[in-house]
Every structure is written in C-alpha cells, then in structure tokens.
Design an enzyme around this catalytic site. Structure first.
Site, short mmCIF file in Angstrom:
data_model
loop_
_atom_site.label_atom_id
_atom_site.label_comp_id
_atom_site.label_asym_id
_atom_site.label_seq_id
_atom_site.Cartn_x
_atom_site.Cartn_y
_atom_site.Cartn_z
N ASP A 104 0.85 -1.19 0.00
CA ASP A 104 0.00 0.00 0.00
C ASP A 104 0.89 1.25 0.00
O ASP A 104 1.91 1.30 0.69
CB ASP A 104 -0.91 -0.01 1.23
CG ASP A 104 -2.08 0.96 1.10
OD1 ASP A 104 -3.22 0.49 0.98
OD2 ASP A 104 -1.83 2.18 1.12
N HIS A 109 -10.26 -5.22 -3.10
CA HIS A 109 -8.92 -5.52 -2.60
C HIS A 109 -9.01 -5.90 -1.14
O HIS A 109 -9.75 -5.29 -0.37
CB HIS A 109 -7.99 -4.31 -2.77
CG HIS A 109 -8.59 -3.01 -2.33
ND1 HIS A 109 -9.48 -2.30 -3.10
CD2 HIS A 109 -8.45 -2.30 -1.17
CE1 HIS A 109 -9.86 -1.22 -2.45
NE2 HIS A 109 -9.25 -1.19 -1.26
N LEU A 110 -8.22 -6.88 -0.77
CA LEU A 110 -8.05 -7.21 0.64
C LEU A 110 -6.88 -6.41 1.16
O LEU A 110 -5.83 -6.33 0.52
CB LEU A 110 -7.71 -8.70 0.81
CG LEU A 110 -8.83 -9.72 0.74
CD1 LEU A 110 -8.24 -11.10 1.02
CD2 LEU A 110 -9.92 -9.40 1.73
P1 5GP Z 1 -9.86 1.37 0.39
O1 5GP Z 1 -10.06 2.64 1.18
O2 5GP Z 1 -10.48 1.47 -0.98
O3 5GP Z 1 -10.26 0.12 1.13
O4 5GP Z 1 -8.30 1.22 0.21
C1 5GP Z 1 -7.61 1.80 -0.85
C2 5GP Z 1 -6.14 1.68 -0.53
O5 5GP Z 1 -5.42 1.91 -1.72
C3 5GP Z 1 -5.66 2.70 0.50
O6 5GP Z 1 -5.08 2.01 1.61
C4 5GP Z 1 -4.64 3.53 -0.27
O7 5GP Z 1 -3.53 3.91 0.53
C5 5GP Z 1 -4.25 2.60 -1.39
N1 5GP Z 1 -3.81 3.29 -2.60
C6 5GP Z 1 -4.43 4.33 -3.20
N2 5GP Z 1 -3.75 4.69 -4.29
C7 5GP Z 1 -2.67 3.86 -4.37
C8 5GP Z 1 -1.59 3.76 -5.30
O8 5GP Z 1 -1.47 4.50 -6.28
N3 5GP Z 1 -0.66 2.79 -5.06
C9 5GP Z 1 -0.78 1.95 -3.99
N4 5GP Z 1 0.19 1.03 -3.85
N5 5GP Z 1 -1.78 2.02 -3.11
C10 5GP Z 1 -2.72 2.97 -3.30
#
Ligand code: 5GP
Ligand code: ZN
Length: 114
Positions: free
Chosen positions: A30, A100-101
C-alpha cells in the site's frame, strides 16, 4: 476497466511495489501504509465492490484470502496475528472501486475498527 487505478496496475500501465503475482491475483504494498505490513491483494479481474461479486467469483474471493494468508505467513506473522479486511462502499471507507483485501500486520490491531 480503463480508468481504474488497480486495473492499470494489472495491465502494467502503472508499476506497483509488487510482492506477489499469479494468473488471477496481484499483491503489492500500500502506498500509504497504516501498519508495518500493509499489502493490498487484488483480483486481476475488475470487480468494483464486494456487492458486485457473483457466484462465478467464489473461488477468486477465496483465492484472495489464501494469497493474503500465505503472505502473512511468509512475513512471519501467522502465529503473532494479522488482520485481513475488505471495505465495501462509502460507509466502510472504500476509496478504490476495484476490490482488494488489506493485509495488515506488525502492530496490535484495535477492535472495533474505527
Ligand atoms: P480502500 O479505502 O479502498 O479500502 O483502500 C484503498 C487503498 O489503496 C488505501 O489504503 C490507499 O492507501 C491505497 N492506494 C491508493 N492509491 C494507491 C496507489 O497508487 N498505489 C498503492 N500502492 N496504493 C494505493
Ligand atoms: Zn479495476
């Protein structure tokens, strides 16, 4: 899906910090970790939210969990413990609409989560 951030990682348009890949699944660190280990495990198939998964995706959903547990074990946290979580839609804070997990490890997790 062309404008999906995680699909761009699957198709190579964006290069994530990859930790695992097979025919169905990609896992990467992440970008904004909230624990010493914070890995996202995603299906290569675009599924927007957990609500959009269908019966044909059952094996794939299971595989995400198997990959996450394998990575937790590889990182040395199987015994100590770790958290696997998937957010669905706004109330849970889902920001990227490609399922995503989150694999979180390396610190004491709180319950209930915020
Ligand atoms: P959600 O809030 O949708 O469950 O989690 C999305 C996750 O994606 C967040 O933890 C955020 O830090 C991660 N994320 C967002 N953009 C990127 C990116 O460009 N690269 C990576 N590796 N992680 C990302
Ligand atoms: Zn996608």
């Amino acid at each position: 899906m062309t404008d999906c951030l995680f699909c761009k990682m699957v198709n190579g348009e964006i290069a994530p910090d990859k930790v695992y890949e097979d025919d169905d699944v990609l896992a990467f660190n992440d970008i904004n970790p909230v624990a010493p280990v914070h890995i996202l495990v995603i299906p290569k198939k675009h599924i927007s939210t957990l609500n959009d998964a269908e019966d044909e995706d059952t094996m794939l959903l299971g595989k995400l969990n198997r990959v996450a547990t394998g990575l937790a074990e590889k990182a040395g946290f199987a015994g100590e413990g770790y958290r696997v979580v998937m957010n669905c839609n706004d109330a849970a804070g889902q920001a990227v609409h490609h399922i995503h997990l989150h694999l979180l490890a390396g610190r004491q997790m709180t319950w209930p989560p915020g």
